[in-house]
Enzyme design. Sequence first.
Site, PDB file in Angstrom:
ATOM      1  CB  SER A   1      -0.849  -0.014   1.273  1.00 15.61           C
ATOM      2  OG  SER A   1      -1.487   1.241   1.453  1.00 15.61           O
TER       3      SER A   1
ATOM      4  CE1 TYR B   1      -4.141  -2.258   5.391  1.00 11.79           C
ATOM      5  CE2 TYR B   1      -3.290  -0.074   4.909  1.00 11.79           C
ATOM      6  CZ  TYR B   1      -3.821  -1.275   4.472  1.00 11.79           C
ATOM      7  OH  TYR B   1      -4.013  -1.500   3.121  1.00 11.79           O
TER       8      TYR B   1
HETATM    9  P1  NDP Z   1     -11.510  -5.841  -0.271  1.00  9.72           P
HETATM   10  O1  NDP Z   1     -11.973  -5.808   1.134  1.00  9.72           O
HETATM   11  O2  NDP Z   1     -12.480  -5.623  -1.361  1.00  9.72           O
HETATM   12  O3  NDP Z   1     -10.737  -7.203  -0.546  1.00  9.72           O
HETATM   13  C1  NDP Z   1     -10.004  -7.876   0.428  1.00  9.72           C
HETATM   14  C2  NDP Z   1      -9.878  -9.322   0.007  1.00  9.72           C
HETATM   15  O4  NDP Z   1      -9.059 -10.006   0.965  1.00  9.72           O
HETATM   16  C3  NDP Z   1     -11.228 -10.017  -0.026  1.00  9.72           C
HETATM   17  O5  NDP Z   1     -11.298 -10.827  -1.165  1.00  9.72           O
HETATM   18  C4  NDP Z   1     -11.205 -10.867   1.226  1.00  9.72           C
HETATM   19  O6  NDP Z   1     -11.957 -12.050   1.019  1.00  9.72           O
HETATM   20  C5  NDP Z   1      -9.733 -11.201   1.341  1.00  9.72           C
HETATM   21  N1  NDP Z   1      -9.352 -11.629   2.676  1.00  9.72           N
HETATM   22  C6  NDP Z   1      -9.387 -10.903   3.825  1.00  9.72           C
HETATM   23  N2  NDP Z   1      -9.014 -11.675   4.860  1.00  9.72           N
HETATM   24  C7  NDP Z   1      -8.734 -12.905   4.351  1.00  9.72           C
HETATM   25  C8  NDP Z   1      -8.305 -14.135   4.915  1.00  9.72           C
HETATM   26  N3  NDP Z   1      -8.095 -14.267   6.241  1.00  9.72           N
HETATM   27  N4  NDP Z   1      -8.109 -15.185   4.105  1.00  9.72           N
HETATM   28  C9  NDP Z   1      -8.347 -15.089   2.777  1.00  9.72           C
HETATM   29  N5  NDP Z   1      -8.749 -13.958   2.181  1.00  9.72           N
HETATM   30  C10 NDP Z   1      -8.953 -12.877   2.967  1.00  9.72           C
HETATM   31  O7  NDP Z   1     -10.358  -4.746  -0.328  1.00  9.72           O
HETATM   32  P2  NDP Z   1      -9.181  -4.440  -1.376  1.00  9.72           P
HETATM   33  O8  NDP Z   1      -9.420  -5.086  -2.675  1.00  9.72           O
HETATM   34  O9  NDP Z   1      -8.997  -2.988  -1.309  1.00  9.72           O
HETATM   35  O10 NDP Z   1      -7.954  -5.123  -0.631  1.00  9.72           O
HETATM   36  C11 NDP Z   1      -7.014  -5.955  -1.261  1.00  9.72           C
HETATM   37  C12 NDP Z   1      -5.632  -5.619  -0.765  1.00  9.72           C
HETATM   38  O11 NDP Z   1      -5.306  -4.300  -1.207  1.00  9.72           O
HETATM   39  C13 NDP Z   1      -5.464  -5.609   0.754  1.00  9.72           C
HETATM   40  O12 NDP Z   1      -4.242  -6.226   1.088  1.00  9.72           O
HETATM   41  C14 NDP Z   1      -5.435  -4.115   1.083  1.00  9.72           C
HETATM   42  O13 NDP Z   1      -4.718  -3.874   2.261  1.00  9.72           O
HETATM   43  C15 NDP Z   1      -4.740  -3.566  -0.134  1.00  9.72           C
HETATM   44  N6  NDP Z   1      -4.879  -2.133  -0.401  1.00  9.72           N
HETATM   45  C16 NDP Z   1      -6.126  -1.576  -0.602  1.00  9.72           C
HETATM   46  C17 NDP Z   1      -6.242  -0.235  -0.850  1.00  9.72           C
HETATM   47  C18 NDP Z   1      -7.564   0.440  -1.044  1.00  9.72           C
HETATM   48  O14 NDP Z   1      -7.650   1.692  -0.972  1.00  9.72           O
HETATM   49  N7  NDP Z   1      -8.634  -0.278  -1.334  1.00  9.72           N
HETATM   50  C19 NDP Z   1      -5.064   0.643  -0.927  1.00  9.72           C
HETATM   51  C20 NDP Z   1      -3.814  -0.049  -0.731  1.00  9.72           C
HETATM   52  C21 NDP Z   1      -3.743  -1.384  -0.485  1.00  9.72           C
HETATM   53  P3  NDP Z   1     -12.874 -12.818   2.107  1.00  9.72           P
HETATM   54  O15 NDP Z   1     -13.393 -11.789   3.063  1.00  9.72           O
HETATM   55  O16 NDP Z   1     -13.915 -13.447   1.248  1.00  9.72           O
HETATM   56  O17 NDP Z   1     -11.953 -13.804   2.731  1.00  9.72           O
END
Ligand code: NDP
Length: 241
Positions: A134, A147
């Site tokens: 990030s 975070y």
């Molecule tokens: P979302 O919440 O839409 O996606 C997060 C994904 O991670 C979901 O598919 C969720 O699936 C999965 N996930 C969370 N916990 C687990 C777990 N224990 N096991 C397996 N899968 C898991 O958010 P984003 O797409 O934004 O996030 C994706 C990545 O991008 C993250 O690492 C986030 O920190 C990073 N990021 C996001 C930013 C933003 O502004 N959106 C900016 C910078 C980085 P499920 O709950 O079904 O398990």
Amino acid sequence: MNAKPLIAITGASSGIGEAAAKAFCAAGHPTLLMARRLERMKALALPNSICRQVDVRDREQIKDAVREAEAAFGPIDMMFVNAGIARLADISRQPPEEWDEMIDINTKGVMNTVHAVLSGMMERRCGTLFMMSSIAGRKVYPDHTVYCGTKFFVHGVSESLREYLAPYDVRVVVISPGIVETEVLNGVNDPITLANYRTNKAAIDGGIGPEHVADLMLQTYNLPQRALVQEICITPTRQKY
Ligand code: NDP
């Protein structure tokens, strides 16, 4: 045998992971989609795709999913180490259980995911790891304390892995987005933090779409194996910090 190699994605049930799944699938790759919400991944109905309910905290679940998908589609050539949560909060008010969850998913989960494909990529002397950090892995922000810690971890580990894997021709790409419109804010339980974040986001007319991150990933991946984009830092144009 498939003409294009297998791509694996953790956190494929929404947001950036989902967008990457669609982009790589549209480019003709078979995909392994992993997350806890199985129905969300199945509902994407992507061709040549295996959806598995995986919690990245469970090393065996990831390994089993990888084994199964590789038996069907051949070796994983790209792992998108993407699953993560953002429990943003004022650090003095935040329940420590929220730190535990972020540390377990965003750091140990990352290592578990890398572990599942590392030796295979080294043996084949080929492969790409996309490591989801990030912009909060480059600098700190208010109420992002733990975070930021987890994303600085991803940056640190990725730098080390890149050096370690260079002689094996395995690429390590760090992705450092700014604000992207996804479900990530659903994980914020501190109402003041959430309100502040939403105000700041509205002031810059919102985040970018996850498809922009996915497009860049595909372009980066499609470069020859000997060309490496070490980091992708993409933000809304109006995001100054
Ligand atoms: P979302 O919440 O839409 O996606 C997060 C994904 O991670 C979901 O598919 C969720 O699936 C999965 N996930 C969370 N916990 C687990 C777990 N224990 N096991 C397996 N899968 C898991 O958010 P984003 O797409 O934004 O996030 C994706 C990545 O991008 C993250 O690492 C986030 O920190 C990073 N990021 C996001 C930013 C933003 O502004 N959106 C900016 C910078 C980085 P499920 O709950 O079904 O398990």
